[in-house]
Design a protein around this motif. Sequence first.
Motif, PDB file in Angstrom:
ATOM      1  N   LEU A 196     -35.964  45.381 -13.180  1.00 58.15           N
ATOM      2  CA  LEU A 196     -36.562  45.012 -14.471  1.00 58.15           C
ATOM      3  C   LEU A 196     -35.692  43.991 -15.194  1.00 58.15           C
ATOM      4  CD1 LEU A 196     -37.765  48.517 -15.719  1.00 58.15           C
ATOM      5  CD2 LEU A 196     -39.189  46.658 -14.829  1.00 58.15           C
TER       6      LEU A 196
ATOM      7  N   LEU B  32     -36.475  40.175 -16.425  1.00 61.00           N
ATOM      8  CA  LEU B  32     -36.261  39.712 -17.797  1.00 61.00           C
ATOM      9  C   LEU B  32     -35.367  38.474 -17.827  1.00 61.00           C
ATOM     10  CD1 LEU B  32     -35.852  43.108 -19.670  1.00 61.00           C
ATOM     11  CD2 LEU B  32     -37.600  41.369 -20.135  1.00 61.00           C
TER      12      LEU B  32
ATOM     13  N   TYR C   9     -34.522  35.940 -20.887  1.00 63.24           N
ATOM     14  CA  TYR C   9     -33.929  36.907 -21.802  1.00 63.24           C
ATOM     15  C   TYR C   9     -32.524  37.277 -21.355  1.00 63.24           C
ATOM     16  CZ  TYR C   9     -38.582  37.648 -23.737  1.00 63.24           C
ATOM     17  OH  TYR C   9     -39.797  37.474 -24.336  1.00 63.24           O
TER      18      TYR C   9
ATOM     19  N   ASN D 262     -34.840  47.289 -21.679  1.00 62.08           N
ATOM     20  CA  ASN D 262     -35.688  47.279 -22.858  1.00 62.08           C
ATOM     21  C   ASN D 262     -36.817  48.287 -22.686  1.00 62.08           C
ATOM     22  OD1 ASN D 262     -38.312  46.116 -24.185  1.00 62.08           O
ATOM     23  ND2 ASN D 262     -36.565  45.383 -25.382  1.00 62.08           N
TER      24      ASN D 262
ATOM     25  N   PHE E  75     -40.464  46.835 -22.456  1.00 59.45           N
ATOM     26  CA  PHE E  75     -40.714  46.191 -21.166  1.00 59.45           C
ATOM     27  C   PHE E  75     -40.894  47.244 -20.075  1.00 59.45           C
ATOM     28  CE2 PHE E  75     -39.369  43.713 -17.358  1.00 59.45           C
ATOM     29  CZ  PHE E  75     -40.359  42.740 -17.425  1.00 59.45           C
TER      30      PHE E  75
ATOM     31  N   LYS F  69     -44.314  48.744 -20.471  1.00 61.40           N
ATOM     32  CA  LYS F  69     -45.340  47.790 -20.038  1.00 61.40           C
ATOM     33  C   LYS F  69     -45.426  47.742 -18.509  1.00 61.40           C
ATOM     34  CE  LYS F  69     -46.424  42.896 -20.064  1.00 61.40           C
ATOM     35  NZ  LYS F  69     -45.950  41.571 -20.412  1.00 61.40           N
ATOM     36  N   LYS F  70     -44.294  47.671 -17.838  1.00 65.62           N
ATOM     37  CA  LYS F  70     -44.273  47.543 -16.382  1.00 65.62           C
ATOM     38  C   LYS F  70     -44.755  48.808 -15.674  1.00 65.62           C
ATOM     39  CE  LYS F  70     -43.118  44.391 -14.455  1.00 65.62           C
ATOM     40  NZ  LYS F  70     -43.835  43.199 -14.017  1.00 65.62           N
TER      41      LYS F  70
END
Length: 65
Positions: free
Chosen positions: A32, A36, A41, A49, A52, A55-56
């Motif tokens: 992840l 990012l 990022y 995060n 994130f 979401k994933k």
Amino acid sequence: FYMEENRFMRVDNVAKELDVSNSHAYRIMKALNDELEAMGYMVVSGRVNRAFFMKKFCYKEEEEM
């Protein structure tokens, strides 16, 4: 400088959320964070995060459930 306490997840949070070992959670977090970083990022090793992550892994917000 103030950050929300729960904005980032640690390995134990990820492992518990996914019911996996800590070593597997570290691999997930690295993947992840690599994604990012590729998006531009900045990341911190050992943290991911929370938004994130959610979401994933296709989690919905509580109010949508």
